[in-house]
Structures are given as structure tokens and as C-alpha cells.
Design an enzyme around this catalytic site. Structure first.
Site, PDB file in Angstrom:
ATOM      1  CG  ASP A  43      47.615  37.198  41.275  1.00 37.31           C
ATOM      2  OD1 ASP A  43      47.715  37.486  40.074  1.00 37.31           O
ATOM      3  OD2 ASP A  43      47.294  38.040  42.134  1.00 37.31           O
ATOM      4  N   GLY A  44      46.748  34.412  39.267  1.00 34.08           N
ATOM      5  CA  GLY A  44      46.012  34.408  38.004  1.00 34.08           C
ATOM      6  C   GLY A  44      45.545  33.022  37.615  1.00 34.08           C
ATOM      7  N   GLY A  45      44.328  32.680  37.995  1.00 37.91           N
ATOM      8  CA  GLY A  45      43.721  31.425  37.548  1.00 37.91           C
ATOM      9  C   GLY A  45      44.073  30.198  38.370  1.00 37.91           C
TER      10      GLY A  45
ATOM     11  CE  LYS B 221      47.650  41.659  42.523  1.00 40.30           C
ATOM     12  NZ  LYS B 221      46.526  42.147  41.743  1.00 40.30           N
TER      13      LYS B 221
ATOM     14  CG  HIS C 152      44.807  43.603  38.128  1.00 38.33           C
ATOM     15  ND1 HIS C 152      45.655  44.532  38.686  1.00 38.33           N
ATOM     16  CD2 HIS C 152      43.617  43.777  38.758  1.00 38.33           C
ATOM     17  CE1 HIS C 152      45.010  45.245  39.593  1.00 38.33           C
ATOM     18  NE2 HIS C 152      43.764  44.794  39.668  1.00 38.33           N
TER      19      HIS C 152
HETATM   20  C1  LIG Z   1      36.445  41.168  42.205  1.00 36.59           C
HETATM   21  C2  LIG Z   1      37.924  41.388  42.157  1.00 36.59           C
HETATM   22  C3  LIG Z   1      38.466  42.534  42.734  1.00 36.59           C
HETATM   23  C4  LIG Z   1      39.846  42.766  42.664  1.00 36.59           C
HETATM   24  N1  LIG Z   1      40.376  43.888  43.257  1.00 36.59           N
HETATM   25  C5  LIG Z   1      41.702  44.109  43.179  1.00 36.59           C
HETATM   26  C6  LIG Z   1      42.290  45.245  43.799  1.00 36.59           C
HETATM   27  O1  LIG Z   1      41.609  46.078  44.396  1.00 36.59           O
HETATM   28  N2  LIG Z   1      43.633  45.385  43.702  1.00 36.59           N
HETATM   29  C7  LIG Z   1      44.430  44.497  43.036  1.00 36.59           C
HETATM   30  O2  LIG Z   1      45.644  44.656  42.974  1.00 36.59           O
HETATM   31  N3  LIG Z   1      43.896  43.407  42.447  1.00 36.59           N
HETATM   32  C8  LIG Z   1      42.572  43.196  42.505  1.00 36.59           C
HETATM   33  N4  LIG Z   1      42.047  42.080  41.930  1.00 36.59           N
HETATM   34  C9  LIG Z   1      42.956  41.108  41.261  1.00 36.59           C
HETATM   35  C10 LIG Z   1      43.454  40.065  42.258  1.00 36.59           C
HETATM   36  O3  LIG Z   1      44.310  40.623  43.219  1.00 36.59           O
HETATM   37  C11 LIG Z   1      44.244  38.946  41.538  1.00 36.59           C
HETATM   38  O4  LIG Z   1      45.313  39.500  40.820  1.00 36.59           O
HETATM   39  C12 LIG Z   1      43.379  38.099  40.615  1.00 36.59           C
HETATM   40  O5  LIG Z   1      42.059  38.010  41.056  1.00 36.59           O
HETATM   41  C13 LIG Z   1      43.987  36.701  40.498  1.00 36.59           C
HETATM   42  O6  LIG Z   1      43.272  35.908  39.619  1.00 36.59           O
HETATM   43  P1  LIG Z   1      42.140  34.842  40.073  1.00 36.59           P
HETATM   44  O7  LIG Z   1      40.935  35.600  40.459  1.00 36.59           O
HETATM   45  O8  LIG Z   1      41.943  34.067  38.816  1.00 36.59           O
HETATM   46  O9  LIG Z   1      42.708  34.011  41.183  1.00 36.59           O
HETATM   47  C14 LIG Z   1      40.679  41.832  42.006  1.00 36.59           C
HETATM   48  C15 LIG Z   1      40.116  40.670  41.440  1.00 36.59           C
HETATM   49  C16 LIG Z   1      38.761  40.437  41.525  1.00 36.59           C
HETATM   50  C17 LIG Z   1      38.196  39.174  40.928  1.00 36.59           C
END
Ligand SMILES: Cc1cc2nc3c(=O)[nH]c(=O)nc-3n(C[C@H](O)[C@H](O)[C@H](O)COP(=O)(O)O)c2cc1C
Length: 317
Positions: free
Chosen positions: A246-248, A191, A215
Site C-alpha cells: 500500500d501507499g499512494g 505491516k 504507512h
Molecule cells: C488517517 C489515517 C489513519 C491510519 N491509521 C493506521 C493505523 O491505525 N494502523 C496502520 O497500520 N496504518 C494506519 N494508517 C496507514 C494505512 O494503513 C496505509 O498504510 C496508508 O494509508 C496507505 O497509503 P494511502 O493513504 O496513500 O493509500 C492510517 C492512514 C491514515 C491516512
């Protein structure tokens, strides 16, 4: 509630808690702004004569899903939003025919979540304590999860605005990734790939799939949105490994763009939290169902009949 009401209600409920800051982005929050701006840049080439009747079912790395819309890796905010929230998220995603992906901390109850029947994946961070990292990689494989994720992008930990979150990480080397490959017998997903060079190294290290991801604006500032690098990455790895993004992503239209760029699955981070905060497990199900319904509507008007059949030419750059 419709999708925008779920988002509004969920965001408000989270912002009222002491974890509201987790919705923010790293440092200047450029990545948050850029994610939306880049997704919005693309429009669709309508092709509606002989419109299709799309079917969103798909099979990826041995997992059958009703929709290409899945949860992105997260754990920490979920129990803070709803007590027992991880089980509710699992039940909601199972009802929607989607996939659940956990993050940090690795939940103690992965086995119980897997028992809900939701296809489950779990991430491990590149912990400085490599012994602990390999122990985690071994332990999670005994819980009933379907895929293992390794966060190649968390080498400098995570950060929200100026607040360092995870600080117990350090970057992984190519030889360590090959060692991880040997340790993991389940499908292994890297990832946080954002360049052709890392994508090629992921293939060479033996990954079964990659998630093209910044991320969700929780690692480094001024990272690109995946769409800014996807054409070169997909061209380099097409047919060799599975590509996810992913992302947005917030709407069916965003998801269709992700599919057009060549992703098999599209991950949602914050929208899952909004659904949970708005209406527990049912809210999570609603988010996936409503986005999938929007996707079907659009697919039928751009001449696509399945997630694996969305042409890049559907997008007007
Ligand atoms: C509150 C929060 C906690 C997250 N924790 C992790 C995590 O523990 N591991 C990880 O790989 N990504 C983590 N992410 C990132 C998400 O897996 C993902 O890549 C991202 O939220 C996608 O964007 P979006 O929120 O705009 O949909 C986290 C995101 C948020 C908002």
C-alpha cells in the site's frame, strides 16, 4: 459520481472537519510527494492482440475476494467522518467483494463488523505496554476476524507534519515477533516491511504475509515508496509468504503496477476515507468498484487474465 468526483468531494468534506490534518504526511511530506512520483514513473507495455477477458477474483490466505483491491488498516478517522462509519465501511466493502482492515484504536465492535460478512483483518501496534499488546492479540482473535496484523513499522509511533500522534509504541525484536507468532493462530501479517532484511526476518519469524508499506507517510520522513524496494523483497520471499502493498494507490493503473511488482493484494488508505466522506458506505463500494473496473480494462490490454497473472515485464521502467 465518477472516481475523481468522489475523491474531490470526500477530500473537501474531510478537510472541513477537525480531522482534515490526518490526510497530511509526516514532517516535510516528502513521502507523500514521492509516493505519487514513483508510481507515475512506470508505464505499461501494451499487448492487445488476443486481449484477455480478465477475472479479478482471487483467494488469499483462505479469504475469497472479488478484487485484489482492499482497505488498508485504519480506524480513528472513520467514526469522525460518519457516525457509525465503521459498519458502513464494512457494508460497502462487503458489497464490493473486498476486505476491511482496522487499525488504532482497535474497534470495540469488531464482532458486529465481522457479522456484516465482510472479511475482516485487525492490526495491533507494538505497544510499549507489551502485556496490553499480547492481551489485544488474544482478544481480537475471538471476534471473527480472518487475519491478524502487527505493525512492525510503528516503533516510533506515528506523526503527521510536526504533530506526534501515537506515542505509546516501541520497536519489536525478532524474538518478540516469534512470540507473537506463537500467540496468533490465525494468519499473521507483518505491516510496514521496506527492506529485504526485514522481509527475510519476517519469513524466519513465521509471518504468513507482509505488507510492503511506508504507512502512508505517517511514520518516518524520507522512507521510499514500496516500488523502490519491491523487486529485491519479492525475489527474496517469493512463494514463501504472501506479499501485499500500500501507499499512494488511487487508480486501477496504480493497482496493476502493484500486481506487476508481485503483490497479491493492494491496500487503499485515504481513498476509503474519501469514499466514506463523499457518500457513506456506498461511496466506499464505488471506490473499490470503479478502481476494479479500471483494472479490468487495463489488464485486458496488457495480456493479463487474473491478479496472479500480471507479469513484471508489463511495466516499462
Ligand atoms: C488517517 C489515517 C489513519 C491510519 N491509521 C493506521 C493505523 O491505525 N494502523 C496502520 O497500520 N496504518 C494506519 N494508517 C496507514 C494505512 O494503513 C496505509 O498504510 C496508508 O494509508 C496507505 O497509503 P494511502 O493513504 O496513500 O493509500 C492510517 C492512514 C491514515 C491516512
Amino acid at each position: 459520481m465518477d472516481l475523481s468526483e468522489i475523491y474531490e468531494k470526500g477530500k473537501k468534506a474531510i478537510k472541513e472537519r477537525d480531522i482534515g490534518f490526518l490526510l497530511d504526511g509526516v514532517e516535510t511530506e516528502f513521502v507523500m510527494r514521492n509516493n505519487r512520483a514513483v508510481i507515475d514513473r512506470f508505464t505499461f507495455r501494451q499487448h492487445c492482440i488476443d486481449g484477455t477477458s480478465p477475472d479479478t477474483r482471487c483467494e488469499v490466505l483462505g479469504v475469497e475476494l472479488s478484487t485484489p483491491v482492499i482497505m488498508s488498516a485504519m480506524t480513528m478517522p472513520i467514526p469522525a467522518i460518519v457516525d457509525g462509519g465503521l459498519m458502513e465501511v464494512g457494508q460497502g466493502l462487503k458489497a464490493a467483494g473486498s476486505l476491511m482492515w482496522t487499525g488504532t484504536p482497535i474497534p470495540q465492535d469488531l464482532k458486529a463488523i465481522a457479522k456484516t460478512g465482510v472479511p475482516l483483518a485487525a492490526n495491533v501496534k507494538p505497544l510499549i505496554d507489551r502485556k496490553k499488546m499480547f492481551q489485544a492479540l488474544n482478544e481480537i482473535q475471538e471476534t471473527g476476524i480472518r487475519w491478524v496484523g502487527i505493525e512492525i513499522d510503528s516503533g516510533q509511533g506515528t506523526k503527521v507534519k510536526d504533530r506526534q500522534m501515537a506515542s505509546d509504541c516501541t520497536p519489536l525484536s525478532f524474538s518478540e515477533l516469534k512470540k507473537i507468532r506463537k500467540t496468533v493462530s490465525l494468519p499473521l501479517i507483518f505491516k510496514g516491511v521496506l527492506s529485504k532484511a526485514d522481509a527475510i526476518k519476517s519469513v524466519d519469524a513465521g509471518a504468513d504475509g507482509i505488507i510492503i508499506s511506508n504507512h502512508g507517510a505517517h511514520t518516518l520522513d524520507y522512507l521510499p515508496h514500496p516500488f523502490q524496494v519491491m523487486d529485491e523483497i519479492v525475489e527474496a520471499v517469493k512463494g514463501k509468504i504472501v506479499v501485499m502493498v500500500d501507499g499512494g494507490f488511487r487508480r486501477g493503473s496504480d493497482v496493476l503496477k502493484g500486481l506487476a511488482f508481485g503483490a497479491s493484494l493492494i491496500g487503499l488508505g485515504r481513498p476509503i476515507l474519501y469514499g466514506l466522506a463523499a457518500n457513506r458506505g456506498d461511496g466506499v463500494r464505488e471506490v473499490i468498484d470503479q478502481i476494479t473496473n479500471e483494472l479490468v480494462r487495463l489488464m485486458s490490454m496488457v495480456g493479463a487474465n487474473g491478479p496472479g497473472n500480471v507479469d513484471r515485464a508489463v511495466l516499462i521502467d
